[in-house]
Design a protein around this motif. Sequence first.
Motif, PDB file in Angstrom:
ATOM      1  N   GLU A 192       0.832  -1.207   0.000  1.00  0.00           N
ATOM      2  CA  GLU A 192       0.000   0.000   0.000  1.00  0.00           C
ATOM      3  C   GLU A 192       0.863   1.251   0.000  1.00  0.00           C
ATOM      4  O   GLU A 192       0.546   2.247  -0.656  1.00  0.00           O
ATOM      5  N   LEU A 193       1.953   1.209   0.754  1.00  0.00           N
ATOM      6  CA  LEU A 193       2.842   2.368   0.817  1.00  0.00           C
ATOM      7  C   LEU A 193       3.463   2.650  -0.542  1.00  0.00           C
ATOM      8  O   LEU A 193       3.493   3.797  -1.003  1.00  0.00           O
ATOM      9  N   ILE A 194       3.953   1.610  -1.209  1.00  0.00           N
ATOM     10  CA  ILE A 194       4.531   1.783  -2.547  1.00  0.00           C
ATOM     11  C   ILE A 194       3.467   2.300  -3.515  1.00  0.00           C
ATOM     12  O   ILE A 194       3.725   3.193  -4.340  1.00  0.00           O
ATOM     13  N   LYS A 195       2.269   1.756  -3.438  1.00  0.00           N
ATOM     14  CA  LYS A 195       1.185   2.209  -4.310  1.00  0.00           C
ATOM     15  C   LYS A 195       0.883   3.683  -4.093  1.00  0.00           C
ATOM     16  O   LYS A 195       0.643   4.442  -5.034  1.00  0.00           O
ATOM     17  N   ARG A 196       0.915   4.084  -2.836  1.00  0.00           N
ATOM     18  CA  ARG A 196       0.623   5.481  -2.504  1.00  0.00           C
ATOM     19  C   ARG A 196       1.677   6.415  -3.091  1.00  0.00           C
ATOM     20  O   ARG A 196       1.351   7.475  -3.639  1.00  0.00           O
ATOM     21  N   ILE A 197       2.941   6.039  -2.974  1.00  0.00           N
ATOM     22  CA  ILE A 197       4.008   6.861  -3.545  1.00  0.00           C
ATOM     23  C   ILE A 197       3.887   6.904  -5.063  1.00  0.00           C
ATOM     24  O   ILE A 197       4.009   7.960  -5.686  1.00  0.00           O
ATOM     25  N   ARG A 198       3.628   5.738  -5.669  1.00  0.00           N
ATOM     26  CA  ARG A 198       3.502   5.659  -7.124  1.00  0.00           C
ATOM     27  C   ARG A 198       2.378   6.578  -7.626  1.00  0.00           C
ATOM     28  O   ARG A 198       2.549   7.306  -8.614  1.00  0.00           O
ATOM     29  N   ASN A 199       1.250   6.571  -6.943  1.00  0.00           N
ATOM     30  CA  ASN A 199       0.130   7.422  -7.353  1.00  0.00           C
ATOM     31  C   ASN A 199       0.489   8.898  -7.269  1.00  0.00           C
ATOM     32  O   ASN A 199       0.106   9.698  -8.124  1.00  0.00           O
ATOM     33  N   ARG A 200       1.241   9.267  -6.226  1.00  0.00           N
ATOM     34  CA  ARG A 200       1.603  10.679  -6.057  1.00  0.00           C
ATOM     35  C   ARG A 200       2.580  11.125  -7.145  1.00  0.00           C
ATOM     36  O   ARG A 200       2.427  12.191  -7.735  1.00  0.00           O
ATOM     37  N   VAL A 201       3.582  10.316  -7.423  1.00  0.00           N
ATOM     38  CA  VAL A 201       4.542  10.664  -8.477  1.00  0.00           C
ATOM     39  C   VAL A 201       3.835  10.744  -9.830  1.00  0.00           C
ATOM     40  O   VAL A 201       4.065  11.673 -10.619  1.00  0.00           O
ATOM     41  N   TYR A 202       2.987   9.776 -10.090  1.00  0.00           N
ATOM     42  CA  TYR A 202       2.228   9.727 -11.342  1.00  0.00           C
ATOM     43  C   TYR A 202       1.374  10.989 -11.512  1.00  0.00           C
ATOM     44  O   TYR A 202       1.359  11.612 -12.578  1.00  0.00           O
ATOM     45  N   ASN A 203       0.676  11.356 -10.440  1.00  0.00           N
ATOM     46  CA  ASN A 203      -0.192  12.534 -10.473  1.00  0.00           C
ATOM     47  C   ASN A 203       0.614  13.802 -10.722  1.00  0.00           C
ATOM     48  O   ASN A 203       0.254  14.645 -11.559  1.00  0.00           O
ATOM     49  N   LEU A 204       1.721  13.955 -10.010  1.00  0.00           N
ATOM     50  CA  LEU A 204       2.548  15.150 -10.179  1.00  0.00           C
ATOM     51  C   LEU A 204       3.144  15.230 -11.581  1.00  0.00           C
ATOM     52  O   LEU A 204       3.135  16.296 -12.211  1.00  0.00           O
ATOM     53  N   TYR A 205       3.640  14.107 -12.064  1.00  0.00           N
ATOM     54  CA  TYR A 205       4.290  14.131 -13.375  1.00  0.00           C
ATOM     55  C   TYR A 205       3.313  14.488 -14.486  1.00  0.00           C
ATOM     56  O   TYR A 205       3.584  15.388 -15.292  1.00  0.00           O
ATOM     57  N   TYR A 206       2.184  13.793 -14.533  1.00  0.00           N
ATOM     58  CA  TYR A 206       1.254  14.030 -15.635  1.00  0.00           C
ATOM     59  C   TYR A 206       0.437  15.304 -15.462  1.00  0.00           C
ATOM     60  O   TYR A 206      -0.188  15.771 -16.409  1.00  0.00           O
ATOM     61  N   SER A 207       0.470  15.906 -14.282  1.00  0.00           N
ATOM     62  CA  SER A 207      -0.185  17.196 -14.089  1.00  0.00           C
ATOM     63  C   SER A 207       0.714  18.351 -14.514  1.00  0.00           C
ATOM     64  O   SER A 207       0.239  19.345 -15.057  1.00  0.00           O
ATOM     65  N   PHE A 208       2.048  18.222 -14.272  1.00  0.00           N
ATOM     66  CA  PHE A 208       2.904  19.393 -14.422  1.00  0.00           C
ATOM     67  C   PHE A 208       4.194  19.180 -15.219  1.00  0.00           C
ATOM     68  O   PHE A 208       4.809  20.162 -15.637  1.00  0.00           O
ATOM     69  N   LEU A 209       4.612  17.955 -15.443  1.00  0.00           N
ATOM     70  CA  LEU A 209       5.914  17.741 -16.058  1.00  0.00           C
ATOM     71  C   LEU A 209       5.867  17.089 -17.438  1.00  0.00           C
ATOM     72  O   LEU A 209       6.810  17.234 -18.214  1.00  0.00           O
ATOM     73  N   ALA A 210       4.802  16.363 -17.731  1.00  0.00           N
ATOM     74  CA  ALA A 210       4.726  15.618 -18.989  1.00  0.00           C
ATOM     75  C   ALA A 210       4.770  16.564 -20.189  1.00  0.00           C
ATOM     76  O   ALA A 210       4.157  17.637 -20.161  1.00  0.00           O
ATOM     77  N   PRO A 211       5.484  16.184 -21.247  1.00  0.00           N
ATOM     78  CA  PRO A 211       5.624  17.073 -22.408  1.00  0.00           C
ATOM     79  C   PRO A 211       4.357  17.210 -23.248  1.00  0.00           C
ATOM     80  O   PRO A 211       4.246  18.120 -24.057  1.00  0.00           O
TER      81      PRO A 211
END
Length: 372
Positions: A192-211
């Motif tokens: 669950e902890l790994i899933k939680r981190i993965r979701n946060r990184v995914y959300n941040l990247y595709y919200s603000f960093l993805a080209p």
Amino acid sequence: MSTLLPPYLQNFTCYLLRVQFAAQKEVEIKGPWTHLPSYALGDALMNSEKYSGLYDTLFKPKQGKFKNIPSRMIIRADGVRRFKFLPKEILNIYVTIVSNNRQEVDDFIHFLPEWSRFHFFKAHSFRFHSAYVLSPLSNEFEPAGQSDLLPLHHAFFNAHLIRWKHALDIRFLTPTSYSKDQLLTEEVSYTELIKRIRNRVYNLYYSFLAPDDNIEENIHVQTEADKATTLLNAISFPVQMILKNNKYNLSGLKGYICYAADYDYEEDFLLTLAHYIHVGNNTIRGNGQIAGLAREHDFFQKFLDQAAREGIDREVREQIQNHAYIPQPYRSVEIPKSDGDYRELEIPAEEDILLQKIMATILYWFIPELRW
């Protein structure tokens, strides 16, 4: 073991700043204060004549690709147990900015003197002193005015991986929120902890960093119920618990957990990232910072070896090794009390008492709190 990372990890970038404020006089802070610098930052940005746009782009973004738009900033105060400062003493505030835009980070650095004009800093006579940026090349904080403003990127995170073998510690450095379905268990699932981190990184990247607007699908790796075993739980759960959406929200998780887990490169990368971007609720206020550390000592194997030396039956040791051992039922004994009533005492089976003593013997030399 694959060393290929998905795009949202391979291309993730952020900046880490250390902002220093100097006390103008002797300061005594009364009550909890670590969340107050972020409140001051929000108001300072909103009221800035030149940099107010950073409030909507960094502090509380208005546009994102997901329903819940995360903040691009994490503000963490150093020395959270300090309540007194002498004149000219420095208060360090660490700011993570999720960005691949050098200009907006440069704008934020130029804005920083305005931060100390509001709320917490103004009330306690702290003034802006200096700012530093963590360099991914030297791994040192450089004066912001002399920095090339390079973001922390894949090569930097890859150089700081945990690289555990069979066991690792997850340390909750700041209070962390955690939702639990079952209140009576104190397990914090590694999966669950790994899933939680993965979701946060995914959300941040595709919200603000993805080209572009193309979002990678199916990021959730299918795993068994939990691929790791808890070897040692040193978590401190909060006293107050809030029930919401059929889950108990535990706000203020502290301590650490030692897991036995097979090494996974992608999970290592996620845990390394989590140290900088934090996990959980209220991350903008510095909640949810974690650190992963490789366990140098294999407690589990030492326990099994000692159990063999103590004469524990081989079948029992194999059950323990396969995580299939179930302790025997407790034996209830009624102890007479002076008022004529009885106190019920639950006594473990003799074999289970011996197993507990063996574990205590192993942990004694590695946990300072046990040697008092």
